[in-house]
Write a protein that holds these residues in place. Structure first.
Motif, PDB file in Angstrom:
ATOM      1  N   GLY A 123      32.738  65.570  51.935  1.00  0.00           N
ATOM      2  CA  GLY A 123      33.713  66.626  52.182  1.00  0.00           C
ATOM      3  C   GLY A 123      34.957  66.199  51.433  1.00  0.00           C
ATOM      4  O   GLY A 123      35.681  65.310  51.888  1.00  0.00           O
ATOM      5  N   ARG A 148      37.940  61.372  63.368  1.00  0.00           N
ATOM      6  CA  ARG A 148      37.709  60.101  62.669  1.00  0.00           C
ATOM      7  C   ARG A 148      38.272  58.953  63.498  1.00  0.00           C
ATOM      8  O   ARG A 148      39.317  59.107  64.135  1.00  0.00           O
ATOM      9  CB  ARG A 148      38.386  60.127  61.295  1.00  0.00           C
ATOM     10  CG  ARG A 148      37.746  61.138  60.356  1.00  0.00           C
ATOM     11  CD  ARG A 148      38.492  61.216  59.021  1.00  0.00           C
ATOM     12  NE  ARG A 148      37.897  62.215  58.144  1.00  0.00           N
ATOM     13  CZ  ARG A 148      38.582  62.901  57.223  1.00  0.00           C
ATOM     14  NH1 ARG A 148      39.866  62.691  57.051  1.00  0.00           N
ATOM     15  NH2 ARG A 148      37.962  63.789  56.465  1.00  0.00           N
ATOM     16  N   SER A 203      50.065  58.942  46.645  1.00  0.00           N
ATOM     17  CA  SER A 203      50.008  60.316  47.144  1.00  0.00           C
ATOM     18  C   SER A 203      50.760  60.377  48.475  1.00  0.00           C
ATOM     19  O   SER A 203      50.568  59.532  49.349  1.00  0.00           O
ATOM     20  CB  SER A 203      48.535  60.699  47.298  1.00  0.00           C
ATOM     21  OG  SER A 203      48.396  61.814  48.134  1.00  0.00           O
ATOM     22  N   GLY A 220      51.184  63.487  50.226  1.00  0.00           N
ATOM     23  CA  GLY A 220      50.891  64.760  50.885  1.00  0.00           C
ATOM     24  C   GLY A 220      49.635  65.335  50.265  1.00  0.00           C
ATOM     25  O   GLY A 220      49.202  64.893  49.194  1.00  0.00           O
ATOM     26  N   ASP A 224      36.467  59.321  52.860  1.00  0.00           N
ATOM     27  CA  ASP A 224      37.596  60.196  53.204  1.00  0.00           C
ATOM     28  C   ASP A 224      38.951  59.596  52.831  1.00  0.00           C
ATOM     29  O   ASP A 224      39.955  59.821  53.509  1.00  0.00           O
ATOM     30  CB  ASP A 224      37.579  60.546  54.712  1.00  0.00           C
ATOM     31  CG  ASP A 224      36.283  61.213  55.113  1.00  0.00           C
ATOM     32  OD1 ASP A 224      35.713  61.933  54.279  1.00  0.00           O
ATOM     33  OD2 ASP A 224      35.852  61.004  56.260  1.00  0.00           O
ATOM     34  N   GLU A 225      38.984  58.864  51.751  1.00  0.00           N
ATOM     35  CA  GLU A 225      40.233  58.235  51.313  1.00  0.00           C
ATOM     36  C   GLU A 225      41.148  59.228  50.610  1.00  0.00           C
ATOM     37  O   GLU A 225      42.332  58.943  50.376  1.00  0.00           O
ATOM     38  CB  GLU A 225      39.924  57.075  50.344  1.00  0.00           C
ATOM     39  CG  GLU A 225      39.099  55.926  50.944  1.00  0.00           C
ATOM     40  CD  GLU A 225      37.598  56.132  50.776  1.00  0.00           C
ATOM     41  OE1 GLU A 225      37.184  57.254  50.389  1.00  0.00           O
ATOM     42  OE2 GLU A 225      36.841  55.186  51.033  1.00  0.00           O
ATOM     43  N   GLY A 226      40.576  60.375  50.206  1.00  0.00           N
ATOM     44  CA  GLY A 226      41.361  61.355  49.444  1.00  0.00           C
ATOM     45  C   GLY A 226      40.872  61.444  48.005  1.00  0.00           C
ATOM     46  O   GLY A 226      41.637  61.808  47.094  1.00  0.00           O
ATOM     47  N   LYS A 227      39.594  61.142  47.791  1.00  0.00           N
ATOM     48  CA  LYS A 227      39.038  61.176  46.428  1.00  0.00           C
ATOM     49  C   LYS A 227      39.184  62.559  45.805  1.00  0.00           C
ATOM     50  O   LYS A 227      39.535  62.696  44.634  1.00  0.00           O
ATOM     51  CB  LYS A 227      37.543  60.778  46.462  1.00  0.00           C
ATOM     52  CG  LYS A 227      37.290  59.370  46.967  1.00  0.00           C
ATOM     53  CD  LYS A 227      35.813  59.074  47.136  1.00  0.00           C
ATOM     54  CE  LYS A 227      35.137  59.806  48.261  1.00  0.00           C
ATOM     55  NZ  LYS A 227      35.584  59.449  49.612  1.00  0.00           N
ATOM     56  N   GLY A 228      38.891  63.597  46.626  1.00  0.00           N
ATOM     57  CA  GLY A 228      38.921  64.970  46.107  1.00  0.00           C
ATOM     58  C   GLY A 228      40.275  65.317  45.525  1.00  0.00           C
ATOM     59  O   GLY A 228      40.372  65.842  44.413  1.00  0.00           O
ATOM     60  N   THR A 243      38.403  67.249  50.122  1.00  0.00           N
ATOM     61  CA  THR A 243      39.386  68.317  50.309  1.00  0.00           C
ATOM     62  C   THR A 243      40.319  68.405  49.110  1.00  0.00           C
ATOM     63  O   THR A 243      40.880  67.402  48.677  1.00  0.00           O
ATOM     64  CB  THR A 243      40.225  68.054  51.576  1.00  0.00           C
ATOM     65  OG1 THR A 243      39.338  67.688  52.618  1.00  0.00           O
ATOM     66  CG2 THR A 243      41.050  69.272  51.963  1.00  0.00           C
ATOM     67  N   LYS A 279      48.081  59.143  51.444  1.00  0.00           N
ATOM     68  CA  LYS A 279      48.505  59.342  52.835  1.00  0.00           C
ATOM     69  C   LYS A 279      49.623  58.395  53.271  1.00  0.00           C
ATOM     70  O   LYS A 279      49.732  58.043  54.451  1.00  0.00           O
ATOM     71  CB  LYS A 279      47.298  59.279  53.775  1.00  0.00           C
ATOM     72  CG  LYS A 279      46.233  60.317  53.383  1.00  0.00           C
ATOM     73  CD  LYS A 279      45.214  60.598  54.437  1.00  0.00           C
ATOM     74  CE  LYS A 279      45.525  61.800  55.255  1.00  0.00           C
ATOM     75  NZ  LYS A 279      44.367  62.362  55.988  1.00  0.00           N
ATOM     76  N   ASP A 330      52.611  59.193  53.492  1.00  0.00           N
ATOM     77  CA  ASP A 330      53.497  59.989  54.356  1.00  0.00           C
ATOM     78  C   ASP A 330      53.101  59.927  55.835  1.00  0.00           C
ATOM     79  O   ASP A 330      53.953  60.080  56.711  1.00  0.00           O
ATOM     80  CB  ASP A 330      53.482  61.459  53.892  1.00  0.00           C
ATOM     81  CG  ASP A 330      52.069  62.016  53.829  1.00  0.00           C
ATOM     82  OD1 ASP A 330      51.250  61.467  53.070  1.00  0.00           O
ATOM     83  OD2 ASP A 330      51.775  62.985  54.560  1.00  0.00           O
TER      84      ASP A 330
HETATM   85  P1  GDP Z   1      37.680  62.528  50.386  1.00  0.00           P
HETATM   86  O1  GDP Z   1      36.379  62.753  51.072  1.00  0.00           O
HETATM   87  O2  GDP Z   1      37.857  61.115  49.947  1.00  0.00           O
HETATM   88  O3  GDP Z   1      37.944  63.512  49.266  1.00  0.00           O
HETATM   89  O4  GDP Z   1      38.814  62.791  51.490  1.00  0.00           O
HETATM   90  P2  GDP Z   1      38.835  63.978  52.576  1.00  0.00           P
HETATM   91  O5  GDP Z   1      39.173  65.230  51.896  1.00  0.00           O
HETATM   92  O6  GDP Z   1      37.618  63.944  53.423  1.00  0.00           O
HETATM   93  O7  GDP Z   1      39.993  63.484  53.516  1.00  0.00           O
HETATM   94  C1  GDP Z   1      41.303  63.317  53.057  1.00  0.00           C
HETATM   95  C2  GDP Z   1      42.209  64.236  53.883  1.00  0.00           C
HETATM   96  O8  GDP Z   1      43.550  63.864  53.710  1.00  0.00           O
HETATM   97  C3  GDP Z   1      42.160  65.691  53.453  1.00  0.00           C
HETATM   98  O9  GDP Z   1      42.400  66.496  54.562  1.00  0.00           O
HETATM   99  C4  GDP Z   1      43.302  65.817  52.440  1.00  0.00           C
HETATM  100  O10 GDP Z   1      43.834  67.126  52.342  1.00  0.00           O
HETATM  101  C5  GDP Z   1      44.303  64.890  53.069  1.00  0.00           C
HETATM  102  N1  GDP Z   1      45.179  64.177  52.130  1.00  0.00           N
HETATM  103  C6  GDP Z   1      44.862  63.648  50.919  1.00  0.00           C
HETATM  104  N2  GDP Z   1      45.917  62.959  50.422  1.00  0.00           N
HETATM  105  C7  GDP Z   1      46.898  63.079  51.346  1.00  0.00           C
HETATM  106  C8  GDP Z   1      48.220  62.555  51.426  1.00  0.00           C
HETATM  107  O11 GDP Z   1      48.704  61.833  50.564  1.00  0.00           O
HETATM  108  N3  GDP Z   1      48.934  62.869  52.551  1.00  0.00           N
HETATM  109  C9  GDP Z   1      48.436  63.645  53.544  1.00  0.00           C
HETATM  110  N4  GDP Z   1      49.195  63.883  54.607  1.00  0.00           N
HETATM  111  N5  GDP Z   1      47.193  64.147  53.500  1.00  0.00           N
HETATM  112  C10 GDP Z   1      46.446  63.849  52.418  1.00  0.00           C
END
Ligand code: GDP
Ligand code: IMO
Ligand code: MG
Length: 424
Positions: free
Chosen positions: A40, A303, A412, A414, A13-17, A42, A329, A331
Motif C-alpha cells: 500500500g 500499525r 520529508s 508531510g 510503510d516507510e513512505g516509499k510511495g 500512498t 515523517k 513532522d
Molecule cells: P509505503 O508503503 O512505504 O509507501 O508507505 P505507506 O504509504 O504505507 O505509509 C506512509 C504513510 O505516511 C502514508 O499515509 C503517507 O501519506 C504518509 N507520509 C509519508 N511521508 C510523510 C511525512 O513526511 N509526514 C507525514 N505526516 N506523513 C507522511
C-alpha cells in the motif's frame, strides 16, 4: 541518477510511495521489482490521494514508463480495480506495462492464504491475506501461472489444469472447496482481453533504457525486516525487498544499480506479527499512531508503533548498500518533548549487539538500550531547507545518519508532494 533502487529500510510503510512519486517527476522508467498487492504505497499529489498496490508510483508522470516487474506477483482482478480508480481520477495509464514473466496471483491463492493462516492457530504471521505467500510458493514449486501465459490460451489451459490437480487437493485438505477449472479459465480469458496489450517481454525495453542512459527507479515493496531471508523469519513476506534482489526482479544486470536510497521513517512501525523490540505499548505509542495516522494502507489495521531502532537501521543500511537515506515523517515528532533512539540490544546473556539483528527467537528477548534526545516542539511541516530545521531536529536526524553510516539525501515533513526537500 541513471539506476536508483528505492527500498524500505524498516518494517514497511516507510513512505516509499511518496518518495518515488517525488523522484518520478524526473524519471524515465519506474519498475516494481517484488511483492504484489500486499503493498500500500500512498501518494498524494494533484491527482488526489491514492494507495497504490500494484501500479508503480511513477504512474502520475505521463512520460514515465511504469513496469510491474518479473519479481512481482500480480492479481489481475486487483490490478484492474486499481487501474479503474486511477483512470477515474484522470491518471493516464498509457505507460503501464507488465512483465510477461511476472507470476499471477490466482483466486485460490487468496483462499489458501486465509486457510493457511487459520491452520496456524495462535502462531499466525498476520499476512495481508492477499495470497502472496501461496503465489510465491507455487512459483518456487514451478506450478505457478505467469502473466505471459494469458497470451497463450492452449498453454494456459494446460498449465491451469496441471496446477489445479494439486491445488484442489490442498484446498480440500485445509477445509476449502475445489475450484472449477473451466470457470476460472473463462475469467482468465477476460483478464487477457483487458490486460493483454500491456503484457510484454521487458528485456528489449530495459536494454534500450540503459543504452539511452535513462533515469530508472526500482521500486521496492515492504522493508528489509520482512525480507524472506534477512527479516524476522517466519514473520516475513515471501519475497526479497532488499536492494540485492532489485535488479533481478526488475530485469536488469546486477551491476546496473548506481544508487540505493533507503526510505526510513523517523520512528518505527510494523503491521503483522513477530518481534518488534522498540514497540511502545503505552500512550507514547498511541500518540505516534494518532499523529502519524498509522493505519495500514492495504488492510486498515492499526500499525504497531515504537521508537527509532538504530540497530535495525545499521543492519538495513549495510545489507542494502545504501548510498543515501530518505527520512520521512519528521513532522510527526514535532509533538514530543523528548525522543528516544535505540542504539543497541542487550541479550539475556548480557552481551550487547549493535551491528546485526539477532535471529527471531532471540529478538523476542532483547532489551533495547536507548539514548534520549530533546524534541523541538516546533511545526516542521512547512520547512523546505535543511538549514531552517530546528537544531534539535537536525541533531536527531544526524544521529540517525550516523547510526546508519549513510548520508541523508531527502527529508520529508508531510505527505504532500512539496513537503519534501533535498539535503545538499
Ligand atoms: P509505503 O508503503 O512505504 O509507501 O508507505 P505507506 O504509504 O504505507 O505509509 C506512509 C504513510 O505516511 C502514508 O499515509 C503517507 O501519506 C504518509 N507520509 C509519508 N511521508 C510523510 C511525512 O513526511 N509526514 C507525514 N505526516 N506523513 C507522511
Ligand atoms: P508496503 O509495500 C507493511 C506484512 C504483513 C505480514 C507480513 C507478511 O506498503 O510497505 P504478506 O501478506 O506479504 O504475506 O504478509 O508482511 N506486510 C506489510 N507490512 N507494509 C507492507 O507493504 C506489507 N506487505 C506485507 O503485515 O506481517
Ligand atoms: Mg505501505
Amino acid at each position: 541518477m541513471p539506476v536508483t533502487a528505492i527500498v524500505g529500510a524498516q518494517w514497511g510503510d516507510e513512505g516509499k510511495g511518496r518518495i518515488i512519486d517525488y523522484l518520478a517527476q524526473q524519471a524515465d522508467v519506474v519498475i516494481r521489482f517484488q511483492g504484489g498487492d500486499n503493498a500500500g504505497h500512498t501518494v498524494i499529489n494533484e491527482f488526489g490521494k491514492h494507495a497504490l498496490h500494484l501500479v508503480p508510483s511513477g504512474i502520475f508522470n505521463p512520460n514515465t514508463r511504469n513496469i510491474i516487474g518479473t519479481g512481482c506477483v500480480v492479481n489481475p482482478a486487483s490490478l484492474l480495480q486499481e487501474m479503474a480508480s486511477l483512470e477515474a481520477a484522470g491518471v493516464s495509464l498509457d505507460n503501464l506495462w507488465i512483465s510477461s514473466r511476472a507470476q499471477m496471483v490466482m483466486p485460490y491463492h487468496r483462499i489458501l492464504d486465509e486457510l493457511e493462516e487459520k491452520a496456524r492457530g495462535k502462531d499466525t504471521i498476520g499476512t495481508t491475506k492477499r495470497g502472496i505467500g501461496p503465489a510465491y510458493a507455487d512459483k518456487a514449486a514451478r506450478s505457478g501461472l505467469r502473466m505471459g501465459d494469458l497470451l497463450q490460451p492452449d498453454w494456459l489451459e494446460a498449465r491451469l489444469d496441471n496446477a489445479l490437480r494439486t491445488i484442489n487437493q490442498k484446498l480440500q485438505l485445509l477445509g476449502g472447496h475445489p475450484i472449477d477449472g473451466q470457470e476460472l479459465y473463462a475469467q482468465l480469458m477476460a483478464y487477457r482481453s483487458k490486460l493483454g496489450h500491456r503484457i510484454i517481454d521487458t528485456v528489449p525495453m530495459l536494454r534500450r533504457a540503459l543504452a539511452d542512459n535513462d533515469a530508472i527507479l526500482l521500486e521496492g515493496q515492504l522493508g528489509v525486516m520482512r525480507d524472506l531471508d534477512w527479516g524476522i523469519y517466519p514473520y516475513v513476506t515471501s519475497s526479497n525487498p532488499t536492494a540485492a534482489f532489485a535488479p533481478s526482479g526488475a530485469g536488469l544486470p546486477a551491476c546496473a544499480i548506481d544508487r540505493v536510497i533507503g526510505v526510513v521513517k523517523a520512528y518505527s512501525t510494523a503491521v503483522g506479527d513477530g518481534p518488534f523490540p522498540t514497540e511502545l505499548h503505552d500512550e507514547i505509542g498511541e500518540k505516534l499512531r494518532e499523529h502519524g495516522h498509522e493505519y495500514g494502507a492495504t488492510t486498515g489495521r492499526p500499525r504497531r508503533c515504537g521508537w527509532f531502532d538504530g540497530v535495525a537501521i545499521r543492519y538495513a543500511a549495510w545489507l542494502n548498500g545504501m548510498t543515501g537515506l530518505a527520512i520521512t515523517k519528521l513532522d510527526v515528532l514535532d509533538h514530543f518533548e523528548t525522543l528516544k533512539i535505540c542504539i543497541g540490544y542487550q541479550l539475556p546473556s548480557g552481551e550487547i549487539i549493535t551491528d546485526s539483528m539477532p535471529d527471531t527467537p532471540l529478538l523476542y528477548h532483547v532489551k533495547p538500550i536507548y539514548e534520549t534526545w530533546p524534541g523541538w516542539l516546533t511545526d516542521t511541516s512547512k520547512i523546505h531547507h535543511w538549514n531552517d530545521l530546528p537544531s534539535a531536529a537536525k541533531a536527531y536526524l544526524q544521529r540517525i545518519s550516523e547510526l546508519a553510516g549513510v548520508k541523508i539525501d531527502y527529508v520529508s515533513v508531510g505527505p504532500e508532494r512539496d513537503q519534501m526537500f533535498v539535503v545538499a
